[in-house]
Design an enzyme around this catalytic site. Structure first.
Site, PDB file in Angstrom:
ATOM      1  N   SER A 144       0.847  -1.190   0.000  1.00  0.00           N
ATOM      2  CA  SER A 144       0.000   0.000   0.000  1.00  0.00           C
ATOM      3  C   SER A 144       0.877   1.234   0.000  1.00  0.00           C
ATOM      4  CB  SER A 144      -0.892   0.008   1.245  1.00  0.00           C
ATOM      5  OG  SER A 144      -1.493   1.274   1.444  1.00  0.00           O
ATOM      6  N   TYR A 157      -1.493   0.101  10.084  1.00  0.00           N
ATOM      7  CA  TYR A 157      -1.564  -0.441   8.724  1.00  0.00           C
ATOM      8  C   TYR A 157      -0.277  -0.158   7.962  1.00  0.00           C
ATOM      9  CZ  TYR A 157      -3.544  -1.551   4.143  1.00  0.00           C
ATOM     10  OH  TYR A 157      -3.798  -2.110   2.899  1.00  0.00           O
TER      11      TYR A 157
END
Length: 246
Positions: A144, A157
């Site tokens: 990501s 995250y």
């Protein structure tokens, strides 16, 4: 379709919805037999129906990736049935929680790390010997942009995805003289349930669909891919070299 993956065996985690679902369909359309892994049986069964409609085949594996022993057994089962693995797509992941670092509950931190990092390492460990037996093994690990931006409140995250990229880079360095190619993928903002959870006020229709994103990722499993240890950026539609020169 060109059937670039005819008679190949591909393992996809998080295959019951979103990007993983569409990658699994795309790999099957290219001729691969797909080992589809997810917790949601209903989603796997829908995927199986769609793959069969394409003339493809799949093996469904209902598995919670917090079950580390289950991941190990999966590798053994693949070895027993096929003797090798041609494609790994480690797609499953959790958002965790968007919060200040000091406000993240330990149980949320631990579970997110378990699914996003520990399970990814466990998949790598159990599939590495199988991928080495392929004449064109391909490993695709989902990352990501958060791994690099590390925005406020995204620490959990972001940390998990940065850890996954580090695993990929080291793995690629270990296998660079083999036919195995190992890369990370940044899919970018996509119209998924996870994205809606992270950005509830965002207009989802302004984002590309999982199918559109998956169409850019599936070719990374083809035998003509030479890049390894790199980050493929879907929005830019190209590999980015983030290896340290030393």
């Amino acid at each position: 379709m060109t059937k670039q993956l005819q008679d190949r065996v591909a393992l996809v985690t998080g295959a019951s919805r979103g990007i993983g679902y569409q990658i699994a369909k795309g790999l099957a359309a290219e001729g691969a037999h797909v080992i589809a892994v997810a917790r949601t049986v209903g989603g796997l069964e829908e995927l199986d129906d769609e793959i069969k409609a394409l003339g493809g085949s799949a093996t469904l594996v209902p598995l919670d990736l917090t079950d580390m022993g289950g991941i190990d057994r999966l590798g053994g089962a693949i070895h027993e049935r096929w003797g090798k693995l041609d494609v790994l797509v480690a797609n499953a992941g959790l958002l965790g929680v968007l919060a200040p670092i000091g406000h993240i509950e330990a149980k949320v931190f631990d579970k997110t790390m378990t699914v996003n990092v520990n399970a990814t390492w466990r998949l790598i460990r159990t599939t590495d010997p199988l991928l080495r037996k392929s004449d064109a093994g391909r490993a695709i690990i989902m990352s990501s942009g958060a791994a690099h931006s590390a925005k406020a409140y995204w620490s959990l995250y972001a940390a998990t995805k940065a850890a996954c990229e580090a695993l990929v880079k080291s793995w690629a360095n270990e296998t660079e003289n083999l036919p195995l190619r190992v890369n990370s993928v940044n899919p970018g903002a996509t119209r998924t349930a996870m994205r809606a959870l992270a950005m509830p006020g965002e207009d989802a229709k302004s984002l590309p669909t999982p199918r559109e994103v998956a169409a850019k990722i599936v070719p990374l499993a083809f035998a003509d891919v030479t890049a390894t240890g790199k980050l493929f950026d879907v929005r830019q539609d190209r590999f980015l070299d983030y290896r340290d020169p030393a």
